[in-house]
Scaffold this motif. Structure first.
Motif, PDB file in Angstrom:
ATOM      1  N   PRO A 172      48.020  29.559  44.387  1.00  0.00           N
ATOM      2  CA  PRO A 172      46.731  30.235  44.568  1.00  0.00           C
ATOM      3  C   PRO A 172      46.779  31.187  45.750  1.00  0.00           C
ATOM      4  N   ARG A 173      46.061  32.275  45.654  1.00  0.00           N
ATOM      5  CA  ARG A 173      46.026  33.259  46.737  1.00  0.00           C
ATOM      6  C   ARG A 173      44.934  32.858  47.720  1.00  0.00           C
ATOM      7  N   ILE A 174      45.321  32.008  48.660  1.00  0.00           N
ATOM      8  CA  ILE A 174      44.345  31.479  49.620  1.00  0.00           C
ATOM      9  C   ILE A 174      43.887  32.558  50.586  1.00  0.00           C
ATOM     10  N   CYS A 175      44.808  33.406  51.007  1.00  0.00           N
ATOM     11  CA  CYS A 175      44.485  34.447  51.991  1.00  0.00           C
ATOM     12  C   CYS A 175      44.883  35.816  51.456  1.00  0.00           C
ATOM     13  N   ASP A 176      43.921  36.548  50.947  1.00  0.00           N
ATOM     14  CA  ASP A 176      44.146  37.914  50.468  1.00  0.00           C
ATOM     15  C   ASP A 176      43.759  38.858  51.604  1.00  0.00           C
ATOM     16  N   GLU A 177      44.712  39.108  52.493  1.00  0.00           N
ATOM     17  CA  GLU A 177      44.431  39.858  53.719  1.00  0.00           C
ATOM     18  C   GLU A 177      43.852  41.236  53.446  1.00  0.00           C
ATOM     19  N   ASP A 178      44.469  41.971  52.540  1.00  0.00           N
ATOM     20  CA  ASP A 178      44.020  43.349  52.292  1.00  0.00           C
ATOM     21  C   ASP A 178      42.582  43.384  51.800  1.00  0.00           C
ATOM     22  N   ALA A 218      39.172  44.889  53.471  1.00  0.00           N
ATOM     23  CA  ALA A 218      38.378  45.893  52.753  1.00  0.00           C
ATOM     24  C   ALA A 218      36.911  45.485  52.683  1.00  0.00           C
ATOM     25  N   VAL A 219      36.658  44.195  52.404  1.00  0.00           N
ATOM     26  CA  VAL A 219      35.284  43.695  52.383  1.00  0.00           C
ATOM     27  C   VAL A 219      34.646  43.832  53.758  1.00  0.00           C
ATOM     28  N   SER A 220      35.392  43.461  54.792  1.00  0.00           N
ATOM     29  CA  SER A 220      34.885  43.553  56.161  1.00  0.00           C
ATOM     30  C   SER A 220      34.528  44.994  56.514  1.00  0.00           C
ATOM     31  N   GLU A 221      35.404  45.914  56.144  1.00  0.00           N
ATOM     32  CA  GLU A 221      35.160  47.329  56.431  1.00  0.00           C
ATOM     33  C   GLU A 221      33.892  47.817  55.743  1.00  0.00           C
ATOM     34  N   TYR A 222      33.719  47.453  54.477  1.00  0.00           N
ATOM     35  CA  TYR A 222      32.513  47.872  53.763  1.00  0.00           C
ATOM     36  C   TYR A 222      31.255  47.305  54.423  1.00  0.00           C
TER      37      TYR A 222
END
Length: 270
Positions: free
Chosen positions: A138-144, A148-152
């Motif tokens: 599972p992709r526990i940490c999708d950094e990118d 992107a969410v934080s930036e928005y």
């Protein structure tokens, strides 16, 4: 910067009917409201410059807030988690109220990414009780995507609130656009899943939501709503624009075990 996408899996997520929803979004509006934000698929697809998002689920709202304000700390903590059964149940047993906001959000996202079918379900005491999902990687940490969410969220006028949808929508006015994605009305007595907060979302709640749609309509607010395709929901929204669309419903964690079903998209504008 990549377009933001949902950073959590969510029961009833809108990815399967996203194109249908987008095709019905008004061409222009002032403020976007989504008071049952969940994974936020439509929010992130539209990425409106002015929005008010909220949810009754405090763990989810805390996660949105931490992603906005402390994303690098969150990413570092997420990297410490392990996709192991015993570890999962140990983390699940932790009382989130004893954690600081970053660790609380990290726990929430970790459990969401590794639990069975991405469900968020709580018992009568409000305790998360979904079993381990046994995913290989599972992709526990999708950094990118988290960045992107934080930036928005940071770069736009996006208010993140918690609490009852009716309180949140008090400020909606003419020219605003509201998308409502409530816990769906069950298609049968055994098919309901509304326990993402203690207490669920029953028939009376569906009726109260319809009354809120009527109030918003009287104020000139445009409303788009999705729900299950049942006679109960159709009757509730008689007089509005009601359209049935096809969607895929996950019925277990195997990707090939999904069934076609119908959902309703309801709106108070042409």
């Amino acid at each position: 910067m990549n377009r933001p996408r949902p950073f959590v899996k969510w029961a009833g997520g809108k990815r399967q009917i996203l194109k249908e929803l987008i095709s019905r979004v008004p061409g222009n509006f002032k403020t976007y409201y989504e008071p049952f934000v969940g994974g936020g698929a439509l929010l992130f697809e539209l990425s409106p410059p002015k929005a008010v998002i909220s949810d009754l689920n405090y763990e989810l709202i805390n996660a949105y807030t931490v992603v906005r304000d402390r994303v690098e700390e969150l990413i570092e903590d997420l990297k410490s988690h392990r996709n192991e059964r015993d570890y999962y149940y140990r983390i699940r047993s932790v009382n989130p109220e004893e954690l600081d906001p970053v660790k609380r959000a990290s726990r929430f996202i970790y459990l969401n990414r590794t639990c069975y079918n991405g469900l968020y379900r709580v018992n009568r005491r409000g305790e998360f009780n979904v079993p381990f999902g046994s995913y290989k990687n599972p992709r526990i940490c999708d950094e990118d995507n988290l960045r992107a969410v934080s930036e928005y969220l940071r770069s736009n006028d996006v208010k993140i609130l918690g609490g009852d949808y009716r309180e949140v929508l008090r400020s909606a006015e003419e020219g605003d656009f509201v998308y409502l994605d409530p816990p769906y009305a069950p298609v049968s007595r055994t098919a309901g899943f509304t326990d993402y907060v203690a207490g669920g979302f029953g028939e009376e709640d569906q009726i109260m939501l319809r009354e809120e749609v009527r109030r918003l309509t009287s104020r000139g607010v445009r409303v788009l709503l999705s729900n299950s395709d049942t006679e109960f929901v159709r009757e509730l929204y008689r007089g509005f624009v009601v359209e049935s669309v096809s969607a895929l419903r996950a019925i277990n964690c195997r990707g090939d075990s999904r069934s076609d079903h119908r959902e309703l998209i309801i709106r108070n504008y042409g």
